[in-house]
Scaffold this active site. Structure first.
Site, PDB file in Angstrom:
ATOM      1  CB  THR A  23       1.657  92.545 -11.615  1.00 54.21           C
ATOM      2  OG1 THR A  23       1.290  93.502 -10.805  1.00 54.21           O
ATOM      3  CG2 THR A  23       1.102  91.231 -10.764  1.00 54.21           C
ATOM      4  CE1 TYR A  64      -3.414  91.641 -12.191  1.00 55.14           C
ATOM      5  CE2 TYR A  64      -2.184  93.102 -10.688  1.00 55.14           C
ATOM      6  CZ  TYR A  64      -2.683  92.830 -11.908  1.00 55.14           C
ATOM      7  OH  TYR A  64      -1.640  92.993 -12.902  1.00 55.14           O
TER       8      TYR A  64
END
Length: 341
Positions: free
Chosen positions: A127, A151
């Site tokens: 990501t 995250y």
């Protein structure tokens, strides 16, 4: 030696949004593919007929061993495309241990199973959140990694594990750092189906089809041209195509590992995205302006130079209105299914 056409591929999280599109891309390319998914956020209907679906936890070593054996993986054969994990940034701030468990701990177990079996290639769903608030825009792969939410950290830790394990155990990997993934399969075979999803285009399309009453705009005071957050949106089918090409690259050069941004290199603000949904849906979505969410950077735009130089990747759907149109068509399909249920 396996070629890209004969290499068996296991897609973890293949019943989910991005994973299901990767399965479609592999099937369309004539590749042998199977899916491992616990169906906590994925859907069995997203797995095409004829694709084996193993329901279970990626950290279940006995299950992984069974899947590898049944799919002819191991001892230098096979590849894993690893999508399974949790992806909601605000939730990661509220429940960080869930993210370090799902995204890092379970990935460690999967990598360990792959090493023991001798699976030679892993493609990892990473990501742009690994960059945090970038010093430069567009952001390049070798720019500093400083996540601002659990995250992003959970994914960066897995990238580090892959790099260290690949050096120690002789497999190669590709970490693809996604920017904002949106849209749906142009043929209507899959799309974002998760209830309560937080992706802007998904939420806006739900509002356009009457499934939501409004769209929240979180933050209007960012240092961006119109004050709302700016993101680089990539069509999910273009992203899936990049995975197939990345697999070819790993097979072609088994001593090389890769880390690459997956984006188009252009950003759109929240307001610009909502304007596009209004335009495509020919309706006006109600917007409610709310405070910033924790863990959201003001702007996140990719420099895709490396992936374009490394892979023969030519995006087919690099157009915001096209991305929105495909997402809206999928949302309308889901709404029809719910009405007829």
């Amino acid at each position: 030696m396996d070629t890209s056409q004969t290499m068996p591929v296991l897609v973890t999280g293949g019943a989910g949004y991005i994973g299901s599109h990767a399965v479609l891309a592999l099937r369309d390319a004539g590749r042998p593919v199977a899916v491992l998914d616990d169906l906590s956020t994925g859907f069995a209907f997203a797995v095409p007929d004829g694709v084996p679906l193993y329901r279970g936890d990626i950290a279940d070593a006995a299950l992984a061993e069974k899947v590898f054996a049944e799919q002819g993986m191991g001892n230098g054969r096979g590849a894993i495309m690893h999508f399974a994990g949790s992806v909601v940034v605000p939730e990661s701030v509220e429940n960080p241990l869930k993210y370090y468990d799902n995204n890092t701990g379970r990935s460690r177990a999967l990598i360990g199973a792959a090493v023991r079996a001798g699976v030679p290639h892993i493609i990892f769903s990473s990501t742009a959140a690994t960059y945090g608030i970038p010093e430069n825009s567009p952001v390049r792969e070798d720019d500093p990694k400083a996540p601002i939410n659990p995250y992003g950290w959970s994914k960066l830790m897995t990238e580090r594990m892959l790099a260290d394990a690949a050096t120690a155990h002789g497999f190669n990997f590709c970490a693809l750092r996604y920017f904002n993934v949106a849209g749906a399969d142009p043929h209507g075979r899959s799309g974002q189906s998760t209830a309560g999803a937080t992706h802007l285009i998904k939420v806006a399309c739900e509002a356009a089809t009457g499934e939501r009453g409004h769209v929240g705009v979180f933050g209007t005071d960012y240092p961006t041209p119109d004050g709302t957050g700016v993101r680089d949106y990539i069509h999910v089918s273009d992203l899936a195509a990049a995975h197939v090409l990345a697999l070819d690259a790993l097979i072609d050069e088994p001593t090389r590992s890769l880390t690459m941004n997956c984006g188009y290199g252009r950003g759109f603000s929240v307001k610009e995205v909502l304007d596009a949904v209004d335009r495509v849906a020919q309706a006006t979505i109600e917007r409610r302006y709310e405070p910033r969410r924790p863990g959201d950077p003001p702007s996140l735009v990719s420099d895709p130079s490396r992936i374009r130089a490394t892979l023969p990747w030519t995006p087919r759907y690099d157009d915001l209105d096209t991305i929105v149109a495909h997402a809206l068509a999928w949302e309308e399909k889901l709404a029809g299914i719910r009405r007829n249920a």
